[in-house]
Design a protein around this motif. Structure first.
Motif, PDB file in Angstrom:
ATOM      1  N   TYR A 464       0.835  -1.199   0.000  1.00 36.17           N
ATOM      2  CA  TYR A 464       0.000   0.000   0.000  1.00 36.17           C
ATOM      3  C   TYR A 464       0.871   1.251   0.000  1.00 36.17           C
ATOM      4  O   TYR A 464       1.860   1.340   0.733  1.00 36.17           O
ATOM      5  CB  TYR A 464      -0.916   0.005   1.229  1.00 36.17           C
ATOM      6  CG  TYR A 464      -1.879  -1.160   1.260  1.00 36.17           C
ATOM      7  CD1 TYR A 464      -3.130  -1.059   0.673  1.00 36.17           C
ATOM      8  CD2 TYR A 464      -1.525  -2.367   1.866  1.00 36.17           C
ATOM      9  CE1 TYR A 464      -4.021  -2.128   0.701  1.00 36.17           C
ATOM     10  CE2 TYR A 464      -2.396  -3.445   1.900  1.00 36.17           C
ATOM     11  CZ  TYR A 464      -3.649  -3.321   1.308  1.00 36.17           C
ATOM     12  OH  TYR A 464      -4.511  -4.370   1.333  1.00 36.17           O
ATOM     13  N   ILE A 465       0.484   2.239  -0.815  1.00 38.01           N
ATOM     14  CA  ILE A 465       1.146   3.539  -0.872  1.00 38.01           C
ATOM     15  C   ILE A 465       0.083   4.613  -0.648  1.00 38.01           C
ATOM     16  O   ILE A 465      -0.989   4.574  -1.271  1.00 38.01           O
ATOM     17  CB  ILE A 465       1.836   3.785  -2.225  1.00 38.01           C
ATOM     18  CG1 ILE A 465       2.928   2.742  -2.477  1.00 38.01           C
ATOM     19  CG2 ILE A 465       2.453   5.180  -2.268  1.00 38.01           C
ATOM     20  CD1 ILE A 465       3.651   2.924  -3.806  1.00 38.01           C
ATOM     21  N   ARG A 466       0.395   5.566   0.214  1.00 35.61           N
ATOM     22  CA  ARG A 466      -0.566   6.646   0.478  1.00 35.61           C
ATOM     23  C   ARG A 466      -0.798   7.462  -0.777  1.00 35.61           C
ATOM     24  O   ARG A 466       0.142   7.724  -1.546  1.00 35.61           O
ATOM     25  CB  ARG A 466      -0.064   7.522   1.623  1.00 35.61           C
ATOM     26  CG  ARG A 466      -1.190   8.248   2.359  1.00 35.61           C
ATOM     27  CD  ARG A 466      -0.675   8.938   3.588  1.00 35.61           C
ATOM     28  NE  ARG A 466       0.315   9.959   3.238  1.00 35.61           N
ATOM     29  CZ  ARG A 466       1.150  10.513   4.108  1.00 35.61           C
ATOM     30  NH1 ARG A 466       1.121  10.120   5.379  1.00 35.61           N
ATOM     31  NH2 ARG A 466       2.012  11.432   3.726  1.00 35.61           N
ATOM     32  N   SER A 467      -2.026   7.892  -0.968  1.00 39.58           N
ATOM     33  CA  SER A 467      -2.435   8.479  -2.243  1.00 39.58           C
ATOM     34  C   SER A 467      -1.710   9.768  -2.589  1.00 39.58           C
ATOM     35  O   SER A 467      -1.602  10.121  -3.767  1.00 39.58           O
ATOM     36  CB  SER A 467      -3.952   8.717  -2.250  1.00 39.58           C
ATOM     37  OG  SER A 467      -4.324   9.583  -1.181  1.00 39.58           O
ATOM     38  N   ASP A 468      -1.194  10.500  -1.601  1.00 42.64           N
ATOM     39  CA  ASP A 468      -0.512  11.763  -1.916  1.00 42.64           C
ATOM     40  C   ASP A 468       0.945  11.549  -2.328  1.00 42.64           C
ATOM     41  O   ASP A 468       1.648  12.522  -2.626  1.00 42.64           O
ATOM     42  CB  ASP A 468      -0.571  12.708  -0.716  1.00 42.64           C
ATOM     43  CG  ASP A 468       0.118  12.143   0.524  1.00 42.64           C
ATOM     44  OD1 ASP A 468       0.160  10.910   0.673  1.00 42.64           O
ATOM     45  OD2 ASP A 468       0.603  12.943   1.343  1.00 42.64           O
ATOM     46  N   LEU A 469       1.389  10.295  -2.375  1.00 41.11           N
ATOM     47  CA  LEU A 469       2.785  10.008  -2.717  1.00 41.11           C
ATOM     48  C   LEU A 469       2.947   9.479  -4.135  1.00 41.11           C
ATOM     49  O   LEU A 469       4.058   9.156  -4.556  1.00 41.11           O
ATOM     50  CB  LEU A 469       3.366   9.001  -1.714  1.00 41.11           C
ATOM     51  CG  LEU A 469       3.308   9.421  -0.239  1.00 41.11           C
ATOM     52  CD1 LEU A 469       3.825   8.305   0.656  1.00 41.11           C
ATOM     53  CD2 LEU A 469       4.106  10.704  -0.012  1.00 41.11           C
ATOM     54  N   VAL A 470       1.845   9.373  -4.867  1.00 44.52           N
ATOM     55  CA  VAL A 470       1.878   8.917  -6.260  1.00 44.52           C
ATOM     56  C   VAL A 470       0.947   9.791  -7.092  1.00 44.52           C
ATOM     57  O   VAL A 470       0.042  10.450  -6.564  1.00 44.52           O
ATOM     58  CB  VAL A 470       1.450   7.440  -6.383  1.00 44.52           C
ATOM     59  CG1 VAL A 470       2.476   6.508  -5.764  1.00 44.52           C
ATOM     60  CG2 VAL A 470       0.076   7.207  -5.762  1.00 44.52           C
ATOM     61  N   VAL A 471       1.169   9.775  -8.410  1.00 46.48           N
ATOM     62  CA  VAL A 471       0.289  10.473  -9.357  1.00 46.48           C
ATOM     63  C   VAL A 471       0.007   9.526 -10.511  1.00 46.48           C
ATOM     64  O   VAL A 471       0.727   8.543 -10.750  1.00 46.48           O
ATOM     65  CB  VAL A 471       0.919  11.777  -9.877  1.00 46.48           C
ATOM     66  CG1 VAL A 471       1.086  12.785  -8.756  1.00 46.48           C
ATOM     67  CG2 VAL A 471       2.249  11.495 -10.559  1.00 46.48           C
TER      68      VAL A 471
END
Length: 706
Positions: A464-471
C-alpha cells in the motif's frame, strides 16, 4: 380535490410527530428513583482470582504529600505510622523464599540481586543486624510452599548467582514459621530487642500485632520452613533475653517490618517493607497524608486517588484501590474517550460507565471491578481531563435501568456503522435492552485521512502507498490497469494502509518508479481496516488455540460460512469444515486478534485455473505446478510467491502461490450497546446524552441516585 387537501395535512401531521419525537428525545427526563449508587468503589490491581489473575510479589507506594498507614481487619482500624512525603513504603507476603546468600558486603549482595532480577521480579535484599554487624540477605520468591522455594533455590545455586561471595550462612529455604516475643512498649524498644537477638545470631524482625483493641509491637524471630525447629528456636530466643517468647498459632495476625534495600538499589537506603502472613486475614491500608494521590510503582508508576489496601488473597498479594466512585469515573471516562470530544458524548460515556461498573456488584471477590478492560480501563489521575470530569460531574449518580434494575451497559470503541446482535453474533445472551442492528455514525476516525492505493511493485510484491505520494502516470499496464508514478525518493510501501513507525516498510521506491494500481482503500482506522496478509501457519496456530476440535494442517482455505443480522461473522470454515470456537466474539482472538467480527476474508492463494487440456483446477485444493505463457509464447513454471490473474470481471487481481489470507473489516470491539465513536457522531449532530443513551440502549430509564 379531496386528495390535494389531505396530502398537505398528512405531511404536516407527520412532521409534527417527528419534531415532537426529536424534541422529547433530546430533552429527556431523568427519574429520581430507588436505585442506590454507592459512594465508593473497590478496584483490584493485583489479585489471584478466578476470573482475574494479576500477580505481584511486592507493592510499592508513595505520595507527594506523604502516607498514613493503618491496620484494618473486621475488629479494628488502627493507625500504624506515617510515611514522609515522597518516600516509599513496600508491602509483601510472608511466604516461602529461596535464601540465596547472607553477606556483610552490600555491593556483593547487590551484584547477586541483579543476576537474579534478570529472570525474576521477586528478588529482594533485606538488611538485618546480626552478630554485631549489618548483614544483607538476598532472597527470591514468594512461594506458597517450601517445595516451590526449594526448587528455586536449586536453580539459583546451580546457576552460580552467588559464586565468589562470602556467605555468613548456608543457602536455605526461608519460610513464615517463627516464634514471637513481646509485646514491647514502643517500636524503639522492639528494635533494640531485635538487635540484641541478632547479636546472638538469630533473625529477628520488629512486627505489629493487634491485641485487645490496640496495636502492639512484638518480635517475629526466625524464618523457618516448617514447625520442627520452633521449640529449639524458642529456647534460643529466651536465652538471648527475648521477652515472653511463645510459639504463636498459625492464624494469628501480624505484619513484620523488614528493612528492604531493593527499591533504592545502589543508594544503600532502607525502605520499610510490611510483610503480611498468608493465613491471618490482615489488611494494611495507605491513605494520602496531604495533597495528591498515591503512586503504585508496580502499575507503571501511575498515581491514583483514594486509599490503597494490601492483603493476601488465595496465597498471593492483593492490592485494591478504595476510591470515591465519581472520582474513579473521572479516570475511566478520560481514558475511554478523547478529551476533545463533545461534552454530551462525555456525559453519555459517564452514565454508561457508571452503570457498567455497578451491574456486577462485587464482581471480583474482594473488589467490585479491576483496572483492566476486563472491567474498564482505569489508569488513575493521568487519564483525567476537565472535559471528562465535567461529563461525570454533570451526570453524578445517574445510571441506566430496565425493570428497576441497573443494566449491564456494555459499549465498544466503534461498531463499524451498525450495532451487533448479542444473541446471534456476540456472546449469546438475550440482552433485551441492547439496540441491535442500529445504524451508528461511526465514520469519525476516517475524517481527514487520505486513501491508500493497493499496488503491485516492479518485482512482483504487493503493498500500500498513500495516495498523496503517487500520481497518475498516464500509462496503462498490459492488463489494462493504471500505472501510478511515485513522486518522491524513499517512498514507503507498507503491508497495510497505515504508517506504523515500529514496522519496517516492505519496500522503498525512488522518484519516478511505476507501480500497477490494483485498488484504492481507506486508511487503516478503528472504523475501516485491512490487516496485513496472514500466512497459513499463523492462522492455524491462532485457530487451534481456541478451536474446540483442533484443525489438522496445513490450512489451505478459510472462508466466511455464516453471518448474523448486522453482517458480523458467526462462523468460518477451515479446509471446508466449520470451526467451533464457542461464542461468536471469540472469532476475534481465534483469527489472530482482529479488531471486530464485521469482516470479510480474501484467500489470495485460492483460484480456479484453466488447464491446457481445457479442464479446470481448483487451487489449492488440487495440487500441481503452475505454468504461464509469456508474451513471447514461451511456457515457464511460476516460481515466485506472488502472481497476478484476471478475474471473471476482467480486473487484475493479486494472488499468491501458497495460501495467504487478507482480512478487511469495520469497527473495533464487540459492537454491542453504545458505540463511542457513534456517540461522538450523534453529539456533533446536536443530540444530547440522554438521546444518545436511549438510541443505543432500548426500553431503558435514566435514573438518578435517590
Amino acid at each position: 380535490m379531496t386528495l390535494n387537501v389531505k396530502r398537505p395535512f398528512a405531511r404536516l401531521f407527520l412532521m409534527s410527530l417527528l419534531l415532537a419525537s426529536v424534541v422529547s428525545s433530546s430533552s429527556g427526563y431523568v427519574a429520581h428513583a430507588a436505585v442506590t449508587v454507592p459512594d465508593t468503589i473497590r478496584v483490584a490491581f493485583f489479585m489471584n482470582g478466578s476470573t482475574f489473575k494479576s500477580i505481584t510479589p511486592v507493592a510499592t507506594l508513595q505520595s507527594a504529600g506523604g502516607l498514613n498507614i493503618y491496620w484494618r481487619d473486621p475488629q479494628v482500624n488502627l493507625p500504624v505510622t506515617t510515611i514522609p512525603a515522597g518516600q516509599g513504603v513496600r508491602f509483601g507476603m510472608d511466604g516461602y523464599r529461596a535464601l540465596i546468600v547472607e553477606t556483610a558486603d552490600f555491593n556483593s549482595a547487590l551484584a547477586v540481586l541483579k543476576k537474579v532480577q534478570v529472570s525474576s521480579n521477586a528478588a529482594f535484599v533485606t538488611q538485618l543486624s546480626k552478630a554485631g554487624q549489618i548483614v544483607y540477605q538476598v532472597t527470591e520468591g514468594a512461594y506458597s510452599s517450601a517445595a516451590g522455594a526449594a526448587s528455586a533455590l536449586t536453580k539459583w545455586t546451580n546457576a552460580g548467582v552467588a559464586s565468589g561471595v562470602k556467605s555468613l550462612q548456608s543457602a536455605r529455604v526461608a519460610g513464615p514459621w517463627g516464634v514471637e516475643a513481646g509485646p514491647y512498649s514502643s517500636e524503639a524498644e522492639a528494635k533494640s530487642a531485635a538487635d540484641q537477638l541478632g547479636g546472638a545470631g538469630l533473625d529477628a524482625f520488629v512486627a505489629l500485632k493487634p491485641q485487645n483493641g490496640v496495636l502492639s509491637y512484638i518480635l517475629r524471630i526466625g524464618q523457618e520452613k516448617d514447625g520442627s525447629t520452633l521449640a529449639s528456636l524458642q529456647q534460643a530466643a529466651a536465652a538471648a533475653g527475648a521477652l515472653n517468647v511463645r510459639v504463636p498459632e498459625s492464624n494469628e495476625p501480624y505484619a513484620s517490618i523488614r528493612n528492604d534495600m531493593t527499591y533504592n538499589g545502589s543508594k544503600n537506603i532502607a525502605v520499610p517493607m510490611y510483610v503480611i502472613p498468608v493465613s491471618a486475614g490482615a489488611v494494611l491500608r495507605a491513605d494520602p497524608a496531604g495533597e495528591g494521590g498515591i503512586q503504585l510503582v508496580e502499575r507503571s508508576k501511575r498515581i491514583y486517588r483514594g486509599s490503597m489496601e494490601v492483603s493476601v488473597y488465595n496465597q498471593s498479594l492483593a492490592v485494591v484501590n478504595d476510591v470515591d466512585f465519581e472520582q474513579y469515573l473521572y479516570s475511566v471516562v478520560g481514558g475511554e474517550v478523547s478529551a476533545s470530544w463533545p461534552l454530551e458524548a462525555q456525559k453519555a460515556q459517564a452514565v454508561a460507565a457508571r452503570s457498567y461498573a455497578l451491574f456486577a456488584g462485587v464482581g471480583y471477590q474482594i473488589a467490585n471491578v479491576v483496572d483492566t478492560t476486563l472491567s474498564q480501563a482505569y489508569n488513575g489521575i493521568s487519564s483525567e481531563n476537565p472535559n471528562s470530569t465535567a461529563g461525570v460531574t454533570q451526570t453524578a449518580g445517574e445510571v441506566l435501568t430496565s425493570g428497576g434494575k441497573i443494566i449491564n451497559a456494555v459499549f465498544s470503541a466503534n461498531s463499524g456503522g451498525i450495532t451487533a446482535d448479542n444473541k446471534i453474533e456476540i456472546w449469546g445472551g438475550d440482552n433485551s435492552y441492547l439496540s441491535a442492528g442500529v445504524a451508528s455514525p461511526d465514520e469519525g476516525p476516517q475524517n481527514g485521512k487520505l486513501d491508500w492505493y493497493y499496488v503491485a511493485l516492479p518485482l512482483g510484491d504487493v503493498g500500500y502507498i498513500r495516495s498523496d505520494l503517487v500520481v497518475d502516470s498516464g500509462q496503462d499496464h498490459i492488463s489494462g490497469s493504471n500505472y501510478l508514478k511515485v513522486t518522491g525518493e524513499g517512498t514507503a510501501v507498507r503491508s497495510r494502509p497505515q504508517i506504523v513507525s515500529t514496522v519496517e516498510p516492505i519496500a522503498r521506491l525512488g522518484a519516478g518508479a511505476l507501480v500497477v494500481e490494483l485498488g484504492k482503500v481507506p486508511e487503516y482506522t478503528d472504523y475501516s481496516w485491512i490487516e496485513a496478509p496472514m500466512t497459513s501457519e499463523q492462522l492455524l496456530t491462532a485457530l487451534n488455540k481456541r478451536a474446540k476440535t483442533p484443525i489438522a494442517g496445513p490450512l489451505l482455505t478459510l472462508e466466511v460460512s455464516k453471518t448474523g443480522p448486522s453482517g458480523r461473522v458467526t462462523e468460518v470454515k477451515a479446509n471446508g469444515i466449520a470451526v467451533n470456537v464457542g461464542v461468536g466474539d471469540n472469532l476475534r482472538g481465534a483469527l489472530n486478534g482482529l479488531k471486530s467480527t464485521l469482516f470479510s476474508v480474501e484467500e489470495t492463494g485460492r483460484y480456479t485455473v484453466l488447464n491446457g487440456d481445457g479442464t479446470t483446477r481448483e487451487i489449492p485444493a488440487q495440487s500441481g505446478g503452475l505454468q504461464a505463457v509469456d508474451s513471447d509464447g514461451q511456457v515457464r513454471a511460476i516460481q515466485d510467491q506472488n502472481l497476478y490473474v484476471m478475474d471473471g470481471n476482467g480486473k487484475l487481481r493479486a494472488g499468491t502461490t501458497t495460501p495467504k489470507f487478507i482480512f478487511s473489516g469495520k469497527g473495533f470491539g464487540h459492537g454491542l450497546g453504545m458505540s463511542q465513536w457513534g456517540a461522538r457522531g450523534l453529539a456533533e449532530q446536536g443530540y444530547d446524552y440522554q438521546y444518545i443513551l436511549q438510541y443505543y440502549y432500548k426500553n431503558v430509564t435514566i435514573e438518578k441516585d435517590a
